[in-house]
Scaffold this motif. Structure first.
Motif, PDB file in Angstrom:
ATOM      1  N   PHE A  70      -5.317  10.164  10.089  1.00  0.00           N
ATOM      2  CA  PHE A  70      -4.901   9.064   9.207  1.00  0.00           C
ATOM      3  C   PHE A  70      -5.991   7.985   9.157  1.00  0.00           C
ATOM      4  CE2 PHE A  70      -2.647   4.898   8.889  1.00  0.00           C
ATOM      5  CZ  PHE A  70      -2.255   5.001   7.566  1.00  0.00           C
ATOM      6  N   ASP A  71      -6.574   7.680  10.324  1.00  0.00           N
ATOM      7  CA  ASP A  71      -7.653   6.675  10.379  1.00  0.00           C
ATOM      8  C   ASP A  71      -8.853   7.101   9.546  1.00  0.00           C
ATOM      9  OD1 ASP A  71      -6.168   5.112  12.098  1.00  0.00           O
ATOM     10  OD2 ASP A  71      -7.202   5.807  13.908  1.00  0.00           O
ATOM     11  N   MET A  72      -9.151   8.366   9.538  1.00  0.00           N
ATOM     12  CA  MET A  72     -10.347   8.852   8.857  1.00  0.00           C
ATOM     13  C   MET A  72     -10.120   9.121   7.367  1.00  0.00           C
ATOM     14  SD  MET A  72     -12.031  11.123  11.868  1.00  0.00           S
ATOM     15  CE  MET A  72     -13.290  11.721  10.821  1.00  0.00           C
ATOM     16  N   ARG A  84      -2.929   0.122  12.961  1.00  0.00           N
ATOM     17  CA  ARG A  84      -2.540   1.314  12.195  1.00  0.00           C
ATOM     18  C   ARG A  84      -1.257   1.069  11.411  1.00  0.00           C
ATOM     19  NH1 ARG A  84      -3.719   5.810  16.909  1.00  0.00           N
ATOM     20  NH2 ARG A  84      -5.852   6.320  16.263  1.00  0.00           N
ATOM     21  N   LEU A  85      -0.312   0.388  12.043  1.00  0.00           N
ATOM     22  CA  LEU A  85       0.957   0.121  11.364  1.00  0.00           C
ATOM     23  C   LEU A  85       0.757  -0.802  10.172  1.00  0.00           C
ATOM     24  CD1 LEU A  85       3.984   0.613  11.282  1.00  0.00           C
ATOM     25  CD2 LEU A  85       4.273  -1.315  12.853  1.00  0.00           C
ATOM     26  N   ASP A  86      -0.074  -1.838  10.325  1.00  0.00           N
ATOM     27  CA  ASP A  86      -0.362  -2.737   9.200  1.00  0.00           C
ATOM     28  C   ASP A  86      -1.026  -1.975   8.053  1.00  0.00           C
ATOM     29  OD1 ASP A  86       0.706  -4.867  10.561  1.00  0.00           O
ATOM     30  OD2 ASP A  86      -1.244  -5.628  11.256  1.00  0.00           O
ATOM     31  N   ARG A  87      -1.919  -1.060   8.389  1.00  0.00           N
ATOM     32  CA  ARG A  87      -2.585  -0.254   7.358  1.00  0.00           C
ATOM     33  C   ARG A  87      -1.582   0.647   6.651  1.00  0.00           C
ATOM     34  NH1 ARG A  87      -6.061   4.827   7.806  1.00  0.00           N
ATOM     35  NH2 ARG A  87      -7.260   4.806   5.898  1.00  0.00           N
ATOM     36  N   TRP A  88      -0.677   1.244   7.431  1.00  0.00           N
ATOM     37  CA  TRP A  88       0.341   2.112   6.838  1.00  0.00           C
ATOM     38  C   TRP A  88       1.244   1.305   5.905  1.00  0.00           C
ATOM     39  CZ3 TRP A  88       5.619   2.577   6.686  1.00  0.00           C
ATOM     40  CH2 TRP A  88       6.117   3.784   6.207  1.00  0.00           C
ATOM     41  N   ARG A  90       0.519  -1.529   4.355  1.00  0.00           N
ATOM     42  CA  ARG A  90      -0.256  -1.909   3.183  1.00  0.00           C
ATOM     43  C   ARG A  90      -0.369  -0.755   2.195  1.00  0.00           C
ATOM     44  NH1 ARG A  90      -6.355  -2.719   4.150  1.00  0.00           N
ATOM     45  NH2 ARG A  90      -6.116  -0.469   4.186  1.00  0.00           N
ATOM     46  N   ALA A  91      -0.625   0.448   2.708  1.00  0.00           N
ATOM     47  CA  ALA A  91      -0.730   1.622   1.838  1.00  0.00           C
ATOM     48  C   ALA A  91       0.598   1.901   1.142  1.00  0.00           C
ATOM     49  CB  ALA A  91      -1.173   2.837   2.635  1.00  0.00           C
ATOM     50  N   THR A  92       1.707   1.703   1.846  1.00  0.00           N
ATOM     51  CA  THR A  92       3.037   1.901   1.247  1.00  0.00           C
ATOM     52  C   THR A  92       3.281   0.858   0.153  1.00  0.00           C
ATOM     53  OG1 THR A  92       3.868   2.764   3.337  1.00  0.00           O
ATOM     54  CG2 THR A  92       5.504   2.057   1.743  1.00  0.00           C
ATOM     55  N   ALA A  93       2.916  -0.393   0.435  1.00  0.00           N
ATOM     56  CA  ALA A  93       3.116  -1.464  -0.543  1.00  0.00           C
ATOM     57  C   ALA A  93       2.271  -1.249  -1.800  1.00  0.00           C
ATOM     58  CB  ALA A  93       2.791  -2.816   0.086  1.00  0.00           C
ATOM     59  N   LEU A  94       1.103  -0.642  -1.647  1.00  0.00           N
ATOM     60  CA  LEU A  94       0.233  -0.385  -2.793  1.00  0.00           C
ATOM     61  C   LEU A  94       0.578   0.915  -3.522  1.00  0.00           C
ATOM     62  CD1 LEU A  94      -3.194  -1.463  -1.246  1.00  0.00           C
ATOM     63  CD2 LEU A  94      -1.846  -2.686  -2.960  1.00  0.00           C
ATOM     64  N   GLY A  95       1.598   1.622  -3.037  1.00  0.00           N
ATOM     65  CA  GLY A  95       2.028   2.850  -3.699  1.00  0.00           C
ATOM     66  C   GLY A  95       1.126   4.044  -3.433  1.00  0.00           C
ATOM     67  N   LEU A  96       0.410   4.029  -2.309  1.00  0.00           N
ATOM     68  CA  LEU A  96      -0.503   5.130  -1.980  1.00  0.00           C
ATOM     69  C   LEU A  96       0.189   6.291  -1.272  1.00  0.00           C
ATOM     70  CD1 LEU A  96      -3.571   3.007  -0.824  1.00  0.00           C
ATOM     71  CD2 LEU A  96      -3.150   4.058  -3.053  1.00  0.00           C
ATOM     72  N   GLN A  97       1.438   6.144  -0.959  1.00  0.00           N
ATOM     73  CA  GLN A  97       2.297   7.160  -0.351  1.00  0.00           C
ATOM     74  C   GLN A  97       1.703   7.789   0.917  1.00  0.00           C
ATOM     75  OE1 GLN A  97       2.899   9.851  -3.607  1.00  0.00           O
ATOM     76  NE2 GLN A  97       4.290   8.452  -4.650  1.00  0.00           N
ATOM     77  N   PRO A  98       1.508   6.988   1.967  1.00  0.00           N
ATOM     78  CA  PRO A  98       1.046   7.573   3.232  1.00  0.00           C
ATOM     79  C   PRO A  98       2.158   8.435   3.833  1.00  0.00           C
ATOM     80  CG  PRO A  98       1.624   5.285   3.553  1.00  0.00           C
ATOM     81  CD  PRO A  98       1.728   5.555   2.083  1.00  0.00           C
ATOM     82  N   PRO A  99       1.836   9.408   4.670  1.00  0.00           N
ATOM     83  CA  PRO A  99       2.857  10.289   5.244  1.00  0.00           C
ATOM     84  C   PRO A  99       3.891   9.513   6.051  1.00  0.00           C
ATOM     85  CG  PRO A  99       0.647  11.125   5.677  1.00  0.00           C
ATOM     86  CD  PRO A  99       0.492   9.778   5.071  1.00  0.00           C
ATOM     87  N   GLU A 100       5.132   9.866   5.866  1.00  0.00           N
ATOM     88  CA  GLU A 100       6.219   9.209   6.594  1.00  0.00           C
ATOM     89  C   GLU A 100       6.133   9.510   8.087  1.00  0.00           C
ATOM     90  OE1 GLU A 100       9.070   6.654   7.372  1.00  0.00           O
ATOM     91  OE2 GLU A 100       8.258   6.933   5.370  1.00  0.00           O
ATOM     92  N   ALA A 108       7.503   4.031  16.567  1.00  0.00           N
ATOM     93  CA  ALA A 108       8.021   4.407  17.892  1.00  0.00           C
ATOM     94  C   ALA A 108       7.293   3.632  18.996  1.00  0.00           C
ATOM     95  CB  ALA A 108       7.859   5.912  18.119  1.00  0.00           C
ATOM     96  N   GLY A 109       6.053   3.226  18.743  1.00  0.00           N
ATOM     97  CA  GLY A 109       5.316   2.397  19.696  1.00  0.00           C
ATOM     98  C   GLY A 109       4.782   3.148  20.896  1.00  0.00           C
ATOM     99  N   LYS A 110       4.791   4.472  20.876  1.00  0.00           N
ATOM    100  CA  LYS A 110       4.313   5.240  22.021  1.00  0.00           C
ATOM    101  C   LYS A 110       2.864   5.691  21.850  1.00  0.00           C
ATOM    102  CE  LYS A 110       8.895   6.931  23.139  1.00  0.00           C
ATOM    103  NZ  LYS A 110       9.755   8.093  23.299  1.00  0.00           N
ATOM    104  N   SER A 111       2.206   5.217  20.819  1.00  0.00           N
ATOM    105  CA  SER A 111       0.817   5.609  20.568  1.00  0.00           C
ATOM    106  C   SER A 111      -0.057   4.354  20.534  1.00  0.00           C
ATOM    107  CB  SER A 111       0.716   6.362  19.249  1.00  0.00           C
ATOM    108  OG  SER A 111       1.143   5.526  18.195  1.00  0.00           O
ATOM    109  N   ASN A 112      -1.347   4.576  20.497  1.00  0.00           N
ATOM    110  CA  ASN A 112      -2.299   3.477  20.430  1.00  0.00           C
ATOM    111  C   ASN A 112      -2.170   2.791  19.068  1.00  0.00           C
ATOM    112  OD1 ASN A 112      -4.444   1.744  20.660  1.00  0.00           O
ATOM    113  ND2 ASN A 112      -5.998   3.318  20.764  1.00  0.00           N
ATOM    114  N   PRO A 113      -1.893   1.494  19.028  1.00  0.00           N
ATOM    115  CA  PRO A 113      -1.697   0.823  17.738  1.00  0.00           C
ATOM    116  C   PRO A 113      -2.995   0.561  16.981  1.00  0.00           C
ATOM    117  CG  PRO A 113      -1.473  -0.755  19.509  1.00  0.00           C
ATOM    118  CD  PRO A 113      -1.632   0.592  20.149  1.00  0.00           C
ATOM    119  N   GLU A 114      -4.135   0.618  17.666  1.00  0.00           N
ATOM    120  CA  GLU A 114      -5.415   0.316  17.035  1.00  0.00           C
ATOM    121  C   GLU A 114      -6.050   1.579  16.471  1.00  0.00           C
ATOM    122  OE1 GLU A 114      -6.242  -2.757  16.520  1.00  0.00           O
ATOM    123  OE2 GLU A 114      -4.541  -3.430  17.686  1.00  0.00           O
ATOM    124  N   CYS A 115      -6.874   1.396  15.450  1.00  0.00           N
ATOM    125  CA  CYS A 115      -7.503   2.535  14.783  1.00  0.00           C
ATOM    126  C   CYS A 115      -8.564   3.177  15.673  1.00  0.00           C
ATOM    127  CB  CYS A 115      -8.087   2.127  13.447  1.00  0.00           C
ATOM    128  SG  CYS A 115      -9.659   1.263  13.536  1.00  0.00           S
TER     129      CYS A 115
END
Length: 121
Positions: A70-72, A84-88, A90-100, A108-115
């Protein structure tokens, strides 16, 4: 200005090409001490350390692999300077349809939040 350039270059030209000046000996080239090359016995320096852990470790799970992909993916905009969450979002708000799936992993917060590039670039 130098009027006589031949003083700088003491070479004798022959039919076969340029040769060394008389009296000069050809010395074999040696590698610089401590240089590493293919097949060298010299130990490589350790990997660069960022945020207290080695950068080049391949120890991450499948979730982190999906998030790195997703980062790449530049289809969702740049990833530097935001989580990463802010980017996701933003992409949703712009209608870019990132994967759900990415959104679920990030919420879930169990992963690294930074890119992937955070702290490296």
């Amino acid at each position: 200005m130098a009027s006589d350039v031949t003083g700088f270059f003491r070479q004798q030209k022959k039919k076969s090409g340029v040769t060394r000046a008389a009296g000069s000996k050809k010395t074999p080239r040696s590698k610089a001490k401590g240089s590493a090359s293919c097949g060298s016995d010299v130990v490589q320096p350790p990997a660069l350390v960022s945020h207290g852990s080695f950068d080049l470790l391949d120890e991450f799970d499948d979730k982190e692999e999906v998030l790195r992909q997703f980062d790449m993916n530049m289809a969702y905009g740049p990833c530097l300077g935001m989580s990463r969450l802010d980017r996701w979002k933003r992409a949703t708000a712009l209608g870019l349809q990132p994967p759900e799936e990415i959104g679920r992993l990030l919420r879930a917060g169990k992963s690294n939040p930074e890119c992937l590039w955070d702290g490296r670039v």
